[in-house]
Design an enzyme around this catalytic site. Structure first.
Site, PDB file in Angstrom:
ATOM      1  N   LYS A 149       6.453  -2.233   1.934  1.00 39.91           N
ATOM      2  CA  LYS A 149       5.064  -1.173   2.668  1.00 39.91           C
ATOM      3  C   LYS A 149       3.956  -1.730   2.459  1.00 39.91           C
ATOM      4  CE  LYS A 149       3.032   3.014   3.168  1.00 39.91           C
ATOM      5  NZ  LYS A 149       3.383   3.721   4.726  1.00 39.91           N
ATOM      6  N   TYR A 169       1.057  -0.996  -0.168  1.00 34.11           N
ATOM      7  CA  TYR A 169      -0.533  -0.140   0.233  1.00 34.11           C
ATOM      8  C   TYR A 169       1.019   1.191  -0.115  1.00 34.11           C
ATOM      9  CZ  TYR A 169       0.850   0.898   4.848  1.00 34.11           C
ATOM     10  OH  TYR A 169       1.145   1.243   5.926  1.00 34.11           O
ATOM     11  N   GLU A 225      12.339   3.071  13.454  1.00 33.08           N
ATOM     12  CA  GLU A 225      12.029   3.616  12.894  1.00 33.08           C
ATOM     13  C   GLU A 225      10.682   3.813  13.880  1.00 33.08           C
ATOM     14  OE1 GLU A 225      10.050   3.150   9.557  1.00 33.08           O
ATOM     15  OE2 GLU A 225      10.337   0.572  10.175  1.00 33.08           O
ATOM     16  N   LEU A 237      11.199   1.373   6.311  1.00 39.31           N
ATOM     17  CA  LEU A 237      10.560   2.031   5.628  1.00 39.31           C
ATOM     18  C   LEU A 237      11.022   3.088   5.065  1.00 39.31           C
ATOM     19  CD1 LEU A 237       8.184   1.326   3.350  1.00 39.31           C
ATOM     20  CD2 LEU A 237       7.616   3.898   5.147  1.00 39.31           C
ATOM     21  N   ARG A 259      -8.237 -20.617  -0.346  1.00 35.23           N
ATOM     22  CA  ARG A 259      -7.185 -20.289   0.487  1.00 35.23           C
ATOM     23  C   ARG A 259      -5.736 -20.980  -0.403  1.00 35.23           C
ATOM     24  NH1 ARG A 259      -4.764 -21.297   5.824  1.00 35.23           N
ATOM     25  NH2 ARG A 259      -4.224 -19.748   6.049  1.00 35.23           N
ATOM     26  N   ARG A 289       7.555   4.452  -5.372  1.00 31.70           N
ATOM     27  CA  ARG A 289       7.914   2.811  -4.249  1.00 31.70           C
ATOM     28  C   ARG A 289       6.670   1.933  -3.925  1.00 31.70           C
ATOM     29  NH1 ARG A 289       7.820   5.491   2.324  1.00 31.70           N
ATOM     30  NH2 ARG A 289       5.581   5.596   1.471  1.00 31.70           N
TER      31      ARG A 289
END
Ligand code: PDD
Length: 287
Positions: free
Chosen positions: A150, A33, A183, A208, A100, A52
């Site tokens: 991310k 995302y 972070e 990130l 799944r 990104r």
């Protein structure tokens, strides 16, 4: 006005914007995302965010049947339909839905799922907050070993942020086994030393590589500030002259308390505030 959300080719009314229960985002967090700031109806550093996103897709080997180049059009339309002046756009791509299975489905049979939504946020509230600054707590970094990608696999960050909130703070600064701060739960962490050096963790696989962080690095050159990319310890953070966090949802947000220790006498520091003030002047702004 009914809000609409883009889901796989259609702008759906908010209450009907649904994902399949077997979408791989829900089953495996098999999704990546981005969050892009919207300021005065324009997008801040959109190209860098989309670059990104492409990197994240490539790192998890997710091949989409659409081009990333189409995303800016959907973003624009989402902002328009939802009349967002200030706020953010959220973009998520998952490896589609299907039975799944841990093994990747074939991209032909199971196309990727693309969701985009735009949300308003009052920028004045954030500015008010920046004048007071925020408290952060330190918390063990319990995430997987690739937070540079991310992905939506954010449970460790959710739990750390929740612990921060329960302790009257707004963010958790995550520390590794050697007691270095990596972070924040959803932001990059910075300190300013007594020698006015700006320090943040190197953009390796442990953090990130924030787009706002990159913007601040550019600003340090403009303002002739010394910038050093290296890990810093909790002790150094406690001893710092100033501290702040960066994220698209916060920009540069001064930190005035780390655990029980006040930073800059509990006030927002001047370097942090200056960086916040001029951030947009040097960002890439697109329509
Ligand atoms: N998070 N580090 C982490 C772990 C993050 O989740 C974020 C942003 C950042 C800052 O990145 P950027 O400057 O590109 O926003 C650093 C977003 C805002 C979120 O998950 O909501």
């Amino acid at each position: 006005m009914t809000r609409t959300i883009y889901v796989n080719g259609c702008y759906q009314p908010y209450n009907n914007a649904l994902l399949h229960v077997e979408d791989r985002a829900t089953l495996f967090a098999d999704a990546v995302y981005e969050v892009v700031e919207v300021k005065a109806g324009k997008l801040v550093d959109q190209d860098a965010h989309l670059e990104r996103l492409e990197r994240s897709l490539s790192e998890i080997k997710l091949v989409t049947d659409f081009s990333i180049k189409t995303i800016p059009f959907i973003i624009r339309e989402s902002i328009r339909r939802n009349r967002v002046k200030n706020g953010y756009v959220y973009i998520q791509v998952s490896r589609g839905s299907g039975q799944r299975d841990f093994i990747f489905p074939s991209a032909n049979e199971t196309p990727a799922t693309l969701i985009i939504f735009a949300r308003s946020k009052n920028p004045l509230k954030l500015d008010e907050k920046s004048k007071k600054g925020i408290k952060v707590i330190t918390h063990p970094d319990l995430r997987w070993k690739r937070p540079d990608i991310k992905t939506t696999g954010l449970l460790a960050s959710v739990l750390a942020r929740q612990t921060a909130i329960e302790q009257g703070a707004e963010e958790a600064w995550l520390y590794n086994e050697d007691k270095f701060i990596t972070e924040g739960a959803a932001s990059n962490a910075w300190i300013v030393t007594k020698q006015n050096e700006l320090i943040t963790h190197p953009a390796n696989q442990s953090i990130l590589k924030g787009i706002t962080r990159e913007g601040v690095i550019r600003l340090t050159k403009e303002l002739d500030l010394t910038y050093i990319e290296r890990p810093f310890t909790i002790e150094e953070a406690n001893d710092a002259k100033e501290a702040f966090i960066t994220a698209a949802t916060n920009l540069v947000m001064p930190v005035t308390q780390i655990d029980e220790k006040s930073v800059y006498d509990g006030k927002s520091g001047p370097i942090s505030l200056k960086l916040r003030e001029i951030f947009h002047e040097f960002a890439q702004i697109s329509y």
